[in-house]
Design a protein around this motif. Sequence first.
Motif, short mmCIF file in Angstrom:
data_model
loop_
_atom_site.label_atom_id
_atom_site.label_comp_id
_atom_site.label_asym_id
_atom_site.label_seq_id
_atom_site.Cartn_x
_atom_site.Cartn_y
_atom_site.Cartn_z
N VAL A 93 0.83 -1.21 0.00
CA VAL A 93 0.00 0.00 0.00
C VAL A 93 0.86 1.26 0.00
O VAL A 93 0.57 2.22 -0.71
N LEU A 94 1.96 1.24 0.79
CA LEU A 94 2.78 2.44 0.95
C LEU A 94 4.14 2.34 0.28
O LEU A 94 5.01 3.18 0.53
N SER A 95 4.32 1.34 -0.58
CA SER A 95 5.55 1.21 -1.39
C SER A 95 6.82 1.25 -0.56
O SER A 95 7.82 1.86 -0.94
N GLY A 96 6.79 0.63 0.62
CA GLY A 96 7.99 0.50 1.44
C GLY A 96 8.18 1.56 2.50
O GLY A 96 9.18 1.53 3.22
N THR A 97 7.25 2.48 2.64
CA THR A 97 7.36 3.50 3.70
C THR A 97 6.40 3.14 4.84
O THR A 97 5.43 2.41 4.64
N PHE A 98 6.68 3.68 6.02
CA PHE A 98 5.85 3.37 7.17
C PHE A 98 4.68 4.34 7.28
O PHE A 98 4.80 5.51 6.91
N PRO A 99 3.54 3.86 7.77
CA PRO A 99 2.38 4.75 7.89
C PRO A 99 2.62 5.85 8.91
O PRO A 99 3.24 5.63 9.96
N LYS A 100 2.15 7.04 8.59
CA LYS A 100 2.23 8.16 9.52
C LYS A 100 0.87 8.42 10.17
O LYS A 100 0.78 9.12 11.18
N ARG A 101 -0.15 7.87 9.58
CA ARG A 101 -1.47 7.93 10.19
C ARG A 101 -1.47 7.05 11.45
O ARG A 101 -0.91 5.95 11.45
N ARG A 102 -2.06 7.54 12.51
CA ARG A 102 -2.14 6.75 13.73
C ARG A 102 -3.08 5.58 13.53
O ARG A 102 -4.25 5.75 13.15
N LEU A 103 -2.57 4.36 13.74
CA LEU A 103 -3.37 3.15 13.64
C LEU A 103 -3.57 2.56 15.04
O LEU A 103 -2.70 2.68 15.90
N ARG A 104 -4.68 1.92 15.22
CA ARG A 104 -4.87 1.16 16.46
C ARG A 104 -4.30 -0.23 16.22
O ARG A 104 -4.85 -1.02 15.45
N MET A 105 -3.18 -0.52 16.87
CA MET A 105 -2.48 -1.79 16.66
C MET A 105 -2.93 -2.79 17.73
O MET A 105 -2.92 -2.48 18.92
N VAL A 106 -3.30 -3.99 17.27
CA VAL A 106 -3.76 -5.03 18.19
C VAL A 106 -2.93 -6.29 17.96
O VAL A 106 -2.17 -6.39 17.01
N SER A 107 -3.11 -7.27 18.82
CA SER A 107 -2.20 -8.40 18.87
C SER A 107 -2.37 -9.40 17.74
O SER A 107 -1.43 -10.12 17.40
N SER A 108 -3.56 -9.46 17.14
CA SER A 108 -3.81 -10.52 16.16
C SER A 108 -4.90 -10.12 15.18
O SER A 108 -5.65 -9.17 15.40
#
Length: 307
Positions: free
Chosen positions: A180-195
């Motif tokens: 999606v981002l062609s190798g760059t990290f997202p700058k939008r805040r994501l809610r990260m969960v375990s699974s």
Amino acid sequence: MPKGKFVPLLYLLTLLLCACAPRQGAVPEEAEESPTRGSVTVLCDEAIASLLQEPIGRFDTLYPDAYVRLEVTSAREAMRQLLARNARLIIIARDYLPDEDSLMRAYGVPPHTRVQLAEDALVFFAHPSVPLDTLNVAQLRALLSGSHHLRDFFPQLLREPELICPSTPSSVYAHLVQQVLSGTFPKRRLRMVSSSDSVLQLVTTTPWTIGIGYLSHVAHRRDLRLLSLGYIDSAGVYVSPKPVHQSYVVMRKYPYVVPIYAYLRDDLRNLPWTVATFLGTDTEVQRHFLQQGIVPAFARIRLIPEE
């Protein structure tokens, strides 16, 4: 490199040097083993673990002298164990990541023998409260890079949806970064969960949420909405949004195709090899993948146009 995004290079370097070291005899798991007898632990990407439960059970039924233990972990951890030569067989939904590939080449570690099992797809799915059914790739990139909000494109939204994604060691996050981002990290805040299960549970119960995951995990769900994606293909032709379905993965009219591979530590005709080739070629296993909404790797696909 942002902290926590990938395994530190020094740590992975150590693992690769271990992979090059000579082995000091067979481990107990390999003693008195044949291609159809013995035991093997398979490290499996948690995002596709539920997809593999039934096929592994079928293998155990057909080969009663073989015991296959499925150990669920992240794709990153499974690859780490493979590179350290601790795992003989892993199944993950991605290729090597750039840092893994670069270090393997730098230290002369050859690519592993692998068997493709199926093709999945990276999908975006919304709680029914989110009044969207289509996006395009450019909007996704703008959203995830932090330059825009969804409400900039869709002012009718009453609030900005929250994006929910599995944590950084997951193959889902890796595809988000690489595809999606062609190798760059997202700058939008994501809610990260375990699974991936946690993503699904949150999206189905929490209004104004959009989850990121795999088609195999949500293909038959009726309590969420899969978002169709339009994009410009490699020839510069605009591909209009299509229903999120395995047929469009086959036709390459969906932008984010995800391969599922079984990687083997050793290029030997042993029990891990039998398990991998069985999962990649057995008719019933391949039919199972098809029924789960994805594309089996070893099958002749005939598309029948709707009248």
